[in-house]
Structure formats: C-alpha cells, structure tokens
Write a protein that holds these residues in place. Structure first.
Motif, PDB file in Angstrom:
ATOM      1  N   SER A  36       0.856  -1.190   0.000  1.00 46.37           N
ATOM      2  CA  SER A  36       0.000   0.000   0.000  1.00 46.37           C
ATOM      3  C   SER A  36       0.885   1.231   0.000  1.00 46.37           C
ATOM      4  O   SER A  36       1.726   1.405   0.893  1.00 46.37           O
ATOM      5  CB  SER A  36      -0.911   0.020   1.234  1.00 46.37           C
ATOM      6  OG  SER A  36      -1.578   1.254   1.341  1.00 46.37           O
ATOM      7  N   GLU A  37       0.694   2.075  -0.994  1.00 40.77           N
ATOM      8  CA  GLU A  37       1.522   3.278  -1.126  1.00 40.77           C
ATOM      9  C   GLU A  37       1.265   4.277  -0.013  1.00 40.77           C
ATOM     10  O   GLU A  37       2.175   4.967   0.461  1.00 40.77           O
ATOM     11  CB  GLU A  37       1.241   3.930  -2.494  1.00 40.77           C
ATOM     12  CG  GLU A  37       2.063   5.176  -2.754  1.00 40.77           C
ATOM     13  CD  GLU A  37       1.718   5.823  -4.092  1.00 40.77           C
ATOM     14  OE1 GLU A  37       2.225   6.928  -4.356  1.00 40.77           O
ATOM     15  OE2 GLU A  37       0.928   5.218  -4.862  1.00 40.77           O
ATOM     16  N   HIS A  38       0.012   4.344   0.441  1.00 39.85           N
ATOM     17  CA  HIS A  38      -0.367   5.413   1.365  1.00 39.85           C
ATOM     18  C   HIS A  38      -0.557   4.947   2.815  1.00 39.85           C
ATOM     19  O   HIS A  38      -0.625   5.789   3.708  1.00 39.85           O
ATOM     20  CB  HIS A  38      -1.659   6.083   0.886  1.00 39.85           C
ATOM     21  CG  HIS A  38      -1.569   6.591  -0.516  1.00 39.85           C
ATOM     22  ND1 HIS A  38      -0.726   7.622  -0.871  1.00 39.85           N
ATOM     23  CD2 HIS A  38      -2.189   6.183  -1.662  1.00 39.85           C
ATOM     24  CE1 HIS A  38      -0.840   7.855  -2.169  1.00 39.85           C
ATOM     25  NE2 HIS A  38      -1.726   6.992  -2.670  1.00 39.85           N
ATOM     26  N   ALA A  39      -0.659   3.640   3.044  1.00 34.23           N
ATOM     27  CA  ALA A  39      -0.920   3.142   4.402  1.00 34.23           C
ATOM     28  C   ALA A  39       0.042   2.003   4.721  1.00 34.23           C
ATOM     29  O   ALA A  39      -0.292   0.822   4.558  1.00 34.23           O
ATOM     30  CB  ALA A  39      -2.373   2.676   4.531  1.00 34.23           C
ATOM     31  N   TYR A 124      -9.312  -4.620   3.885  1.00 35.27           N
ATOM     32  CA  TYR A 124      -8.454  -4.340   2.724  1.00 35.27           C
ATOM     33  C   TYR A 124      -8.121  -5.631   1.975  1.00 35.27           C
ATOM     34  O   TYR A 124      -8.167  -5.677   0.732  1.00 35.27           O
ATOM     35  CB  TYR A 124      -7.172  -3.654   3.193  1.00 35.27           C
ATOM     36  CG  TYR A 124      -6.182  -3.334   2.096  1.00 35.27           C
ATOM     37  CD1 TYR A 124      -6.297  -2.173   1.342  1.00 35.27           C
ATOM     38  CD2 TYR A 124      -5.112  -4.189   1.822  1.00 35.27           C
ATOM     39  CE1 TYR A 124      -5.390  -1.871   0.333  1.00 35.27           C
ATOM     40  CE2 TYR A 124      -4.193  -3.890   0.830  1.00 35.27           C
ATOM     41  CZ  TYR A 124      -4.331  -2.736   0.085  1.00 35.27           C
ATOM     42  OH  TYR A 124      -3.418  -2.440  -0.904  1.00 35.27           O
TER      43      TYR A 124
END
Length: 334
Positions: A36-39, A124
């Motif tokens: 995950s790029e953001h999390a 997710y």
C-alpha cells in the motif's frame, strides 16, 4: 494408505514439494498485492500474519485442483492468492472477535497493533481478493468465491449467536463448520476445476471433496482439544472448554447428560463459572458418554466422503496425494 502411514507420510509436504514453483509465484503475488503506497500499516500487519508460517493448505488445494484438471494458464496462481487473502482476512477478524492474543505461537496483530487496524486491514485484504477474482475474467469464479466469503461471514455470526448456548445442536454445529472452515476449502478446490473448464460432474466432485475435507479437518481439531497430546499438537488440552466453545464432542455429551450433568454444563458453559477441577470433570463426562469415539467415527466418515469424491477425478499423481491428505487430516486422531 492406512491411517498409520498417513501420520508419518505427511501428504501436505509432498503436495508442497510438487507445487513449489507455483507457490513461489503465489507468494510473490501476495507480497505485491498486500503493498500500500499510502498506508504502510497494511503490509506491516499482513506480513506479520502471512509470514508466520502455516501449511498454506487452502491455496495449495486451488493449485492442485487446477493442475489435476490439466489447466495450463496463470489464473490458478491468482486464485490461490485470492484464497489466501480471504483466509488471512478472516483470521484477522477472528482474533478480534475472539479477543485472542496468540496465533501460531506469535502475538496476534490486534495485540501488537490494535483491533481497529486488524479489522480494517482484514477489510483491505477482502477487497484485494475481489480484485484478484475479477482479474480472471470468470463470472463463475467470482460467484463461487464471493459466495464463499458470504458463507464464511454468516458462519461467524451463527457461531457468535450459538456460543455458550446449550440448545446448539449437531445440525447447527455443522452449519458453523461449513461456514467457518469448509466453505473456503470447497471453493478453493472448485475454482481449480472451473478455470480448467472441466465437466460439471468433475467440478461437483472437487467441491464435495473440499467441503468434506474441511468438515473432517475441523472435527479432528475438536477431538485433539479433548483427547490430543499437547506435546504433539502444541495446543493445551481443554482450550475449547475453557473458552466455552460447543464442539462436536461437547454437544454429543450434553445431549446424553442426566439432570446433574446438565447442571454442570449450565454452570461451566452457559454461565461461564468454571473452577480448577472442572476441566477434568468435563473430560470424564465426554469419555463416559462415548463422545470421543462417536465424533471420531463421524470425522472418518467425512474423510471417506472426500476420498470417494476425489476418485471421480481423472487418474493423476496429485489425485492420490489429495486422497492421502483426506486420510492425514483424521490420522491425527487415530
């Protein structure tokens, strides 16, 4: 294969050796899709559970079924990763619901992080699993695995409502087991035949095999909790009783209880008032009413159902390993 041979032969290890290259691709895809790029917490939590070990039996069932059916594409790898993501998501949610602090000998994700992280990362992974399903372009695959995901959630809710309820019957128990365990086993094997475009009777045989294998697997686990060797299983005897779980041996024992025995089960299971000596009393009652042997016979019956279903598939080395696997899951209780 005899049950004694199944104990030592360990067909799941033979299966892992045969599927080593495919499983390496599955593991690579899992690492790619859990990113995950953001999390960054998502891959942290997922990696903690995915890399904790385990036999990876469910994704191997998908790979084995596809190869047994002559499949030669790449979708079996996507589907095996899908199955593992669904399984991992349910484990994350289970540990929150059960307030667990250990899995496979390691602290659970909800203990290391928190319940919110475990639930949301599980969500997710469910979403990722649906992305992988759609990558196959098969509506049948999407139907089978989405139905399995719904059945798993339904089984969890049913278990929650049946927990510590002495009115829980063997029929309700089987519904719970079919939801929590057998649904994903059945879907994992069924989709292997679907992507290989096999005839309906062969796909049905794969589904029946997975369903019966999952039920036998869970019943064997129930028995190990009341009659296993802690040194061999790595689990404490009587954990299900302490957690007030109504497993098959306990359900059978309660059904045969007299008035005094029922009062014992009401106090320890329904009301949760357990004393130090209660586990030994519970085990004595389970043995007294023959619940261990009765449950063992049922587990062996489900193992036979799985083996007979697998014999409906074409001759193949993997077919024999999957038959041996059905022996192995119950050999632990012989």
């Amino acid at each position: 294969m005899s049950l004694d041979q199944a104990k030592t032969d360990k067909p799941h290890e033979r299966l892992a050796a045969m599927l080593e290259d495919d499983m390496a691709r599955v593991n690579g895809l899992i690492r790619e899709r859990m990113a995950s790029e953001h999390a960054p917490r998502i891959p942290e939590v997922t990696a903690h559970l995915v890399e904790a070990g385990g036999k990876r039996l469910r994704p191997m069932l998908t790979l084995a079924a596809a190869r047994l059916c002559g499949y030669e594409g790449d979708n079996h790898v996507r589907l095996a990763a899908t199955v593992e993501f669904i399984h991992t998501a349910t484990l994350l949610h289970d540990d929150v619901v059960d307030e667990s602090d250990q899995r496979r000998g390691r602290p659970t994700a909800n203990l290391l992080w928190d319940n919110k992280s475990s639930v949301l990362v599980g969500d997710y992974l469910f979403a990722r699993s649906f992305q992988l399903m759609t990558d196959t372009g098969s509506l049948d695959v999407l139907r089978i695995l989405s139905n399995a995901a719904a059945t798993i959630a339904e089984g969890e809710v049913l278990q929650l409502t049946a927990a510590a309820n002495l009115a829980t019957t063997e029929e309700i128990y089987l519904q719970v087991v079919r939801g929590k365990t057998a649904a994903l086993f059945a879907a994992a094997t069924e989709v292997g035949g679907v992507i290989a475009d096999r005839p309906d009777d062969e796909v049905d045989a794969l589904r029946t095999y997975g369903d019966a294998l999952g039920i036998a697997f869970q019943m064997a686990d129930d028995l190990l909790d009341v009659a296993g060797d802690a040194a061999e299983t790595g689990k404490n005897v009587g954990d299900d009783f302490r957690e007030r779980k109504l497993t098959m041996p306990i359900i059978k024992t309660i059904a045969a209880a007299d008035e005094d025995e029922r009062a014992f089960w009401v106090r320890t299971i329904e009301k949760g008032r357990q004393e130090e000596s209660d586990l030994e009393t519970a085990l004595e009652l389970i043995r007294k009413h023959g619940a261990i042997e009765a449950t063992r016979r049922e587990a062996l019956g489900w193992s036979e159902t799985a083996k007979n279903a697998m014999r409906r598939l074409p001759e193949h080395e993997l077919r024999q390993i999957l038959i041996d696997l059905a022996d192995y899951v119950v050999a632990r209780i012989s």
